[in-house]
Design an enzyme around this catalytic site. Sequence first.
Site, mmCIF file in Angstrom:
data_model
loop_
_atom_site.group_PDB
_atom_site.id
_atom_site.type_symbol
_atom_site.label_atom_id
_atom_site.label_comp_id
_atom_site.label_asym_id
_atom_site.label_seq_id
_atom_site.Cartn_x
_atom_site.Cartn_y
_atom_site.Cartn_z
ATOM 1 N N TYR A 15 0.859 -1.182 0.000
ATOM 2 C CA TYR A 15 0.000 0.000 0.000
ATOM 3 C C TYR A 15 0.895 1.232 0.000
ATOM 4 C CZ TYR A 15 -3.818 3.072 1.647
ATOM 5 O OH TYR A 15 -4.771 4.061 1.786
ATOM 6 N N TYR A 169 -12.030 -4.431 6.846
ATOM 7 C CA TYR A 169 -10.735 -4.128 7.473
ATOM 8 C C TYR A 169 -10.869 -3.032 8.528
ATOM 9 C CZ TYR A 169 -6.060 -2.339 8.219
ATOM 10 O OH TYR A 169 -4.909 -1.918 8.826
ATOM 11 N N HIS A 170 -11.449 -1.901 8.137
ATOM 12 C CA HIS A 170 -11.504 -0.756 9.040
ATOM 13 C C HIS A 170 -12.518 -0.958 10.160
ATOM 14 C CE1 HIS A 170 -9.812 0.767 5.254
ATOM 15 N NE2 HIS A 170 -9.020 1.437 6.061
ATOM 16 N N LYS A 538 -11.344 17.249 15.672
ATOM 17 C CA LYS A 538 -10.643 16.561 14.585
ATOM 18 C C LYS A 538 -10.404 17.576 13.463
ATOM 19 C CE LYS A 538 -10.109 12.736 13.699
ATOM 20 N NZ LYS A 538 -8.823 11.987 13.720
ATOM 21 N N ASP A 542 -8.453 14.163 8.382
ATOM 22 C CA ASP A 542 -8.249 12.837 8.965
ATOM 23 C C ASP A 542 -9.566 12.322 9.535
ATOM 24 O OD1 ASP A 542 -7.301 10.564 10.319
ATOM 25 O OD2 ASP A 542 -6.883 11.765 12.113
ATOM 26 N N HIS A 544 -10.006 9.141 10.745
ATOM 27 C CA HIS A 544 -9.831 8.055 11.714
ATOM 28 C C HIS A 544 -10.177 8.591 13.099
ATOM 29 C CE1 HIS A 544 -7.449 6.417 8.363
ATOM 30 N NE2 HIS A 544 -7.746 5.248 8.872
#
Length: 670
Positions: A15, A169-170, A538, A542, A544
């Site tokens: 990646y 995945y996340h 935040k 981003d 996440h």
Amino acid sequence: MTERKRDRPWLMRTYAGHSTAEASNELYRRNLAKGQTGLSVAFDLPTQTGYDPDHVLARGEVGRVGVPVSHLGDMRRLFQDIPLEQMNTSMTINATAMWLLAMYQVVAEEQGADVTKLQGTTQNDIVKEYLSRGTHVFPPGPSLRLTTDMIAYTVNHIPKWNPINICSYHLQEAGATPVQEISYAMSTAIAVLDAVRDSGQVPPERMGDVVARISFFVNAGVRFVEEMCKMRAFTRIWDKVTLERYGIDNAKQRRFRYGVQVNSLGLTEAQPENNVQRIVLEMLAVTLSKDARARAVQLPAWNEALGLPRPWDQQWSLRIQQVLALESDLLEYDDIFAGSHVIEAKVDALVAECLAEIDRIQEMGGAMAAVESGYLKSQLVASHAERRARIESGEEKIVGVNIHQGTEPNPLTADLDTAIMTVDPAVEQRVVEALGDWRDRRDEPRAQEALAALKKAAAGDTNLMPATLECARAGVTTGEWAWALRDVFGEFRAPTGVSSAPVAVSAEEGSTLAAVRRKVAATAEELGCGKLRLLVGKPGLDGHSNGAEQIAVRARDAGFEVVYQGIRLTPEQIVTAAVAEDVHCVGLSILSGSHAELVPDVLERLRRAGAGDMPVIVGGIIPNADAEALRAAGVAAVFTPKDFGITEIIGRIVDEIRTAHQLDPLEVLA
């Protein structure tokens, strides 16, 4: 010795992408020369969220976590001298997936490629963006339409392309248990397949072609047996759903096709050399079982909890794959777990629990309804909080973090500032200037006509891919394409899941949380304010938000009044909220590397607003030198992944509030 026929190895990817299209192209060609067999493109956050590099929200984010691709010229440079007809390319892109695929197709056409031979994957799973990764743009309905249109288009025009990579995945990164990971991913797949079937764009007899192009992108954690059983359960449930719900008789079309990035959540900043054996174990979970083996694997680098991996670090991860595939005898045998009563019992249990949860989500109206209601997000926030609590209590052991913390000096990190790659801040200005040049040189009337046609198509019900392809050819930019659709579809702010998350750790007498609660209450009483108020912000792009959410939940449980407005805020918005809410502390969470640009801006705006004495704390993946610079700029405290004790962090926040208000230190013993 009898020669056994070896299976073909899985696709090996890294990646990668950073700084500029030119720099990323050089990296890709080097990786391919080292034996990598596919490309996995990381795009920067402005590209992922539909902003041009000169937008205010893109500041500090350009080229940080991936490559900026603002228009067709960038895409040309990204794949220069890489024959796309012969390549298998995975693009981690979601809200703007249609746009990036359109530019990829146009570049392939310019290379003289036969578009029907293009192979690769666009991630294109918007549900997990609402739940965990935060690069969504449009509301669920229009987002599902974009996905549906892409699937219908590729099945008819790029038949070897995987138009969607249902991405669990996340979800695991956001705290999902194996049951949640399977159930939420399958519920997303059902929502997508139902939408394609009901759109009328694909005739019923071709639904098998659609199912055959649906792929999955899965996380593999360090609980080796459980993860391997998870993959076998995934395989069994997908076969059942596609046969029974969609009537796909062809077993080959029903095959569960998945790629893997092994767990990054479990990579540690403390003793990062331990990450190598974690990565190997996690890779084994998705390669040892032939009947449920990954079709493509990409491994993180040992130092990703410290910052951006260097080319050498990525090479190490590629070599791990190559040693397993080429030196071991793994690929010479049939499934070595077939017939194991232990494995079968675990898989049976996972399948039963997952089918029950899938039914529960269907009763709510499906995955999209469960996103909009906040059910899925609150479940993930809760399970993540429970996991963090197990780590803090020592029930879940992590070597080097909460057990066996003593260590010899580490030669790999002796010079922390050279143990990771850094992106030159000057890159952003060069990318912005190049964007201006592109706009000046393009055929402006054609670009505006293409955008008008896109808006018209979006307001109707025609497939959006042809209008998007014309935008790409006309020189439209990423931000312009996205804003045209924002004008028609609107934007979406996903539920945060914080307010409904249950208490995760005990506050009973004698516990650490009880001690911190007393400290919070005593400080509020001394300040005469009723409750201490914490703003969790935040800034930038981003998305996440897992760490920010866990801080917000624990601060709430400790007695704070928490102001948390979710992701994607400008420094100006954060400071305005901090002043309006009269908070006692601002906590900023940034994992994308934009802290050096955005945090000083927040500090300066607070000073100009007359709130310069308000303590600001920062958390994220922040290299040591950057942390020192932030503290020198006025940040009260910096927390990185090594600071796993959330309750202790909340206690530190109270200490900083007391210091800012010149109160005596307060030790409240547990």
